[in-house]
Scaffold this active site. Sequence first.
Site, mmCIF file in Angstrom:
data_model
loop_
_atom_site.group_PDB
_atom_site.id
_atom_site.type_symbol
_atom_site.label_atom_id
_atom_site.label_comp_id
_atom_site.label_asym_id
_atom_site.label_seq_id
_atom_site.Cartn_x
_atom_site.Cartn_y
_atom_site.Cartn_z
ATOM 1 N N ASP A 39 -13.950 -0.009 20.836
ATOM 2 C CA ASP A 39 -12.767 -0.163 21.685
ATOM 3 C C ASP A 39 -11.900 -1.327 21.209
ATOM 4 O O ASP A 39 -12.401 -2.288 20.616
ATOM 5 C CB ASP A 39 -13.214 -0.383 23.140
ATOM 6 C CG ASP A 39 -12.109 -0.079 24.137
ATOM 7 O OD1 ASP A 39 -11.073 0.493 23.739
ATOM 8 O OD2 ASP A 39 -12.281 -0.436 25.321
ATOM 9 N N ASN A 87 -9.805 10.894 26.810
ATOM 10 C CA ASN A 87 -8.764 10.418 25.884
ATOM 11 C C ASN A 87 -7.637 11.437 25.667
ATOM 12 O O ASN A 87 -6.581 11.093 25.132
ATOM 13 C CB ASN A 87 -9.369 9.991 24.530
ATOM 14 C CG ASN A 87 -10.118 8.671 24.583
ATOM 15 O OD1 ASN A 87 -11.086 8.468 23.858
ATOM 16 N ND2 ASN A 87 -9.684 7.750 25.450
HETATM 17 C C1 IPE Z 1 -13.785 4.530 25.393
HETATM 18 O O1 IPE Z 1 -12.674 3.750 25.209
HETATM 19 C C2 IPE Z 1 -13.698 5.759 24.516
HETATM 20 C C3 IPE Z 1 -13.779 5.503 23.079
HETATM 21 C C4 IPE Z 1 -14.016 4.365 22.522
HETATM 22 C C5 IPE Z 1 -13.592 6.682 22.262
HETATM 23 P P1 IPE Z 1 -11.405 3.859 26.178
HETATM 24 O O2 IPE Z 1 -10.434 2.867 25.725
HETATM 25 O O3 IPE Z 1 -10.956 5.275 26.230
HETATM 26 O O4 IPE Z 1 -12.062 3.500 27.586
HETATM 27 P P2 IPE Z 1 -11.397 2.901 28.883
HETATM 28 O O5 IPE Z 1 -10.217 3.756 29.220
HETATM 29 O O6 IPE Z 1 -10.973 1.496 28.560
HETATM 30 O O7 IPE Z 1 -12.475 2.931 29.912
HETATM 31 C C1 IPE Z 2 -10.479 2.706 20.979
HETATM 32 O O1 IPE Z 2 -9.382 1.877 20.990
HETATM 33 C C2 IPE Z 2 -10.235 3.990 20.221
HETATM 34 C C3 IPE Z 2 -10.165 5.191 21.044
HETATM 35 C C4 IPE Z 2 -10.395 5.267 22.324
HETATM 36 C C5 IPE Z 2 -9.820 6.425 20.360
HETATM 37 P P1 IPE Z 2 -8.262 2.011 22.096
HETATM 38 O O2 IPE Z 2 -7.226 2.950 21.596
HETATM 39 O O3 IPE Z 2 -8.867 2.378 23.394
HETATM 40 O O4 IPE Z 2 -7.675 0.546 22.129
HETATM 41 P P2 IPE Z 2 -7.242 -0.276 23.410
HETATM 42 O O5 IPE Z 2 -8.391 -0.256 24.355
HETATM 43 O O6 IPE Z 2 -6.031 0.383 23.968
HETATM 44 O O7 IPE Z 2 -6.954 -1.647 22.865
HETATM 45 MG MG MG Z 3 -9.596 1.308 24.935
#
Ligand code: IPE
Ligand code: IPE
Ligand code: MG
Length: 264
Positions: A39, A87
Amino acid sequence: MSRSLATTDLIQASRQPLAPLPELLDPARLPAHVAVIMDGNGRWAKQRNLPRVMGHREGVEALKRTLRLCSDWGIGALTTYAFSTENWNRPGEEVSFLMTLFERVLARELEALEREQVRIRFLGDLEQLPAGLQRLIEAATARTAANTGIHFNVCTNYGGRRELVQAARQLAAQVATGTLDPEAIDEAAFAAQLQTAGEVDPDLLIRTSGEYRISNFLLWQLAYAEIHITDVLWPDFDEAALVRALLDYQNRQRRFGGVEPVEA
Ligand code: IPE
Ligand code: IPE
Ligand code: MG
């Protein structure tokens, strides 16, 4: 025999030298299975005034680093969260960028995965992914199925609740056709219906970017995982960050509900 030796030599010759395990870490007490919620890609990009998707691109480099280190250090399995069932709620351009990125990276890295003896699998509802990506996933899974190295699981369109519901549905279908006695459903029978069937449960869960939540990841399998949360954003996750996570793990006492620490 000479033939298999020659093949081994070839593999060794084309491979980068193994990264040594840092002395700080006890080789006898490494986790057998590491799970990672990757993340913070978006925030990494934002810090640099870049579009969010540049964070995803850089995140691929962090994933390659982590896989190589886990493989070199003899960790048996690495399961990473690449795309959750939630997502899809992101802007369309970001979702399509991610799908294209998955395709490109998989096509580009397949040969290296084969060479490094990585066995790759994708966990999640794969039918909802673009057809081209599904074909690549099938090919990569088949071509690496017999590999003897690290088990690399990529959770793509994965949701823990969905996985549990599907397992329940599969068991119910067997009961309905009379092939399964409800009394025979125990934890092992249930776990055998999950996409992680055959894999030991993760010993260590790493979540980057400082969020204290599981976000629908491996709800069943994480029952007794040790949790390491770091503020490092995923694209910055490097050897030092992985060593910190493993050290943290090695300093934990795992008791599994008992009173005495249980050694790995
Ligand atoms: C969790 O991250 C999913 C992945 C890393 C693929 P998110 O960024 O989607 O999770 P939330 O929304 O912060 O809980
Ligand atoms: C994790 O990084 C990757 C995926 C969930 C695909 P994020 O895209 O959630 O990054 P933040 O949480 O917005 O910084
Ligand atoms: Mg995230």
